[in-house]
Design a protein around this motif. Structure first.
Motif, short mmCIF file in Angstrom:
data_model
loop_
_atom_site.label_atom_id
_atom_site.label_comp_id
_atom_site.label_asym_id
_atom_site.label_seq_id
_atom_site.Cartn_x
_atom_site.Cartn_y
_atom_site.Cartn_z
N LEU A 1 0.84 -1.11 0.21
CA LEU A 1 0.11 -0.05 0.00
C LEU A 1 0.74 1.18 -0.02
O LEU A 1 0.47 2.08 -0.67
CB LEU A 1 -1.05 0.01 1.30
CG LEU A 1 -2.17 0.80 1.14
CD1 LEU A 1 -2.93 0.67 -0.24
CD2 LEU A 1 -3.22 0.28 2.37
N ALA A 2 2.12 1.38 0.87
CA ALA A 2 2.92 2.30 0.76
C ALA A 2 3.16 2.62 -0.75
O ALA A 2 3.37 3.77 -1.20
CB ALA A 2 4.12 2.08 1.78
N GLU A 3 3.86 1.58 -1.42
CA GLU A 3 4.25 1.77 -2.82
C GLU A 3 3.20 2.10 -3.71
O GLU A 3 3.27 2.93 -4.72
CB GLU A 3 4.78 0.56 -3.23
CG GLU A 3 6.17 0.17 -2.97
CD GLU A 3 7.05 1.23 -3.43
OE1 GLU A 3 7.80 1.60 -2.68
OE2 GLU A 3 7.30 1.36 -4.68
N ALA A 4 1.87 1.72 -3.55
CA ALA A 4 0.74 2.03 -4.20
C ALA A 4 0.57 3.54 -4.21
O ALA A 4 0.21 4.11 -5.12
CB ALA A 4 -0.61 1.19 -3.85
N MET B 1 -14.35 2.95 1.04
CA MET B 1 -13.28 3.78 1.87
C MET B 1 -12.58 4.68 0.77
O MET B 1 -12.52 4.02 -0.53
CB MET B 1 -12.30 2.80 2.59
CG MET B 1 -12.96 2.06 3.67
SD MET B 1 -11.98 1.16 4.63
CE MET B 1 -11.47 2.54 5.88
N GLY B 2 -11.92 5.84 1.37
CA GLY B 2 -11.26 6.58 0.25
C GLY B 2 -10.19 7.15 0.96
O GLY B 2 -10.08 7.55 2.06
N LEU B 3 -8.86 7.44 0.26
CA LEU B 3 -7.76 8.46 0.99
C LEU B 3 -7.44 9.39 -0.39
O LEU B 3 -7.28 8.99 -1.45
CB LEU B 3 -6.44 7.22 0.76
CG LEU B 3 -5.19 8.00 1.15
CD1 LEU B 3 -5.34 8.51 2.48
CD2 LEU B 3 -4.22 7.14 0.93
N LEU C 1 -5.67 -2.16 7.99
CA LEU C 1 -4.50 -1.82 7.24
C LEU C 1 -4.96 -0.47 6.55
O LEU C 1 -4.23 0.46 6.41
CB LEU C 1 -4.48 -2.84 6.12
CG LEU C 1 -3.49 -2.53 4.96
CD1 LEU C 1 -1.94 -2.21 5.33
CD2 LEU C 1 -3.44 -3.56 3.83
N TYR C 2 -6.21 -0.18 5.71
CA TYR C 2 -6.43 0.97 5.15
C TYR C 2 -6.62 2.28 6.31
O TYR C 2 -6.21 3.18 5.79
CB TYR C 2 -7.93 0.77 4.59
CG TYR C 2 -8.08 -0.33 3.32
CD1 TYR C 2 -6.81 -0.54 2.81
CD2 TYR C 2 -9.00 -1.29 3.43
CE1 TYR C 2 -6.86 -1.86 1.88
CE2 TYR C 2 -9.17 -2.44 2.46
CZ TYR C 2 -7.80 -2.67 1.80
OH TYR C 2 -7.82 -3.70 0.84
N ARG C 3 -7.49 1.85 7.40
CA ARG C 3 -7.37 3.00 8.31
C ARG C 3 -5.97 3.39 8.70
O ARG C 3 -5.62 4.89 8.84
CB ARG C 3 -8.05 2.53 9.51
CG ARG C 3 -9.30 2.48 9.47
CD ARG C 3 -10.10 2.70 10.75
NE ARG C 3 -11.70 2.58 10.57
CZ ARG C 3 -12.44 1.54 11.25
NH1 ARG C 3 -11.91 0.64 12.11
NH2 ARG C 3 -13.85 1.59 10.90
N LYS C 4 -5.10 2.67 8.68
CA LYS C 4 -3.48 2.97 9.35
C LYS C 4 -2.85 3.85 8.16
O LYS C 4 -2.21 4.52 8.41
CB LYS C 4 -2.57 1.54 9.19
CG LYS C 4 -1.04 1.81 9.69
CD LYS C 4 -0.70 0.58 10.02
CE LYS C 4 0.28 0.00 8.65
NZ LYS C 4 1.13 -1.11 9.17
N PHE C 5 -3.46 3.75 6.76
CA PHE C 5 -2.70 4.59 5.65
C PHE C 5 -3.85 5.68 5.66
O PHE C 5 -3.63 6.70 4.69
CB PHE C 5 -2.82 3.76 4.52
CG PHE C 5 -1.46 2.96 4.34
CD1 PHE C 5 -0.43 3.39 3.66
CD2 PHE C 5 -1.24 1.68 5.02
CE1 PHE C 5 0.84 2.71 3.75
CE2 PHE C 5 -0.16 1.03 5.07
CZ PHE C 5 0.89 1.50 4.40
N GLY C 6 -4.67 6.02 6.48
CA GLY C 6 -5.50 7.14 6.40
C GLY C 6 -6.65 7.23 5.59
O GLY C 6 -7.32 8.15 5.46
#
Ligand SMILES: CC(C)(COP(=O)(O)OP(=O)(O)OC[C@H]1O[C@@H](n2cnc3c(N)ncnc32)[C@H](O)[C@@H]1OP(=O)(O)O)[C@@H](O)C(=O)NCCC(=O)NCCS
Length: 158
Positions: free
Chosen positions: A96-99, A154-156, A125-130
């Protein structure tokens, strides 16, 4: 992440079959992803969209993948899976960091996804990335069992 056991890299042509096999194995679980068996491995391998696909690799074996599907409207839709025996070891986070970096480089303004409400690992996992919850689709997915499952959108914003 230098001590991570896996390498994250862009998917290549030779990854097609391993990607499809991983997808088929996760579909067999009938739990985290929308697709259920049967998965026609050769067909999925042939049509896999490599652009926007990242793989997590250990000893030349694909143990995880994430696909960003850019839309015409500036957002990208995410799908991802990690092989069962490799979960909880940071592969999903590394993908996810790379994505998010890939999405920014490609001019996307947002990432979005759908996740089943019972999928605690994915939601964490998704919440951890905001990622934030933007809504819920009610009884949206008809499963092979006949059950109707909700999904959480969910969205970022990047
Ligand atoms: C969702 C999935 C991709 C996560 O991949 P992963 O490699 O296990 O993720 P990570 O090891 O990077 O864990 C990420 C975070 O999730 C959380 N997490 C992991 N497993 C969890 C679990 N079983 N329950 C609750 N939270 C969990 C942790 O908070 C972790 O953060 P931390 O590193 O700060 O502790 C993986 O579980 C999977 O492939 N599941 C099946 C397919 C699927 O559901 N795909 C997503 C569809 S929307």
């Amino acid at each position: 992440m230098s001590d991570a056991p896996f390498e994250i890299r862009a998917a290549r042509d030779e990854d097609r079959r391993p990607l499809a096999l991983l997808f088929a194995a996760v579909a067999e679980e009938r739990d985290g992803i929308a697709t259920e068996p049967p998965v026609e491995v050769e067909a999925w391998a042939a049509r896999w969209r490599l652009e926007g696909t990242l793989v997590a690799v250990v000893d030349d074996e694909v143990v995880g993948s994430l696909n960003v599907e850019p839309s015409r409207f500036g957002y990208g839709e995410i799908g991802m899976a990690v092989a069962r025996e490799w979960r909880g070891r940071g592969a999903g986070s590394a993908l996810l960091a790379e994505a998010t970096a890939w999405a920014r480089e490609h001019g996307l303004h947002k990432l979005s996804l759908s996740v089943f409400p019972h999928n605690a690992a994915a939601i964490a996992l998704y919440r951890k990335f905001g990622f934030v919850e933007e809504g819920r689709r009610v009884k949206h997915y008809r499963r092979a069992s006949g059950e109707l499952w909700d999904s959480i959108e969910m969205g970022l914003l990047l």
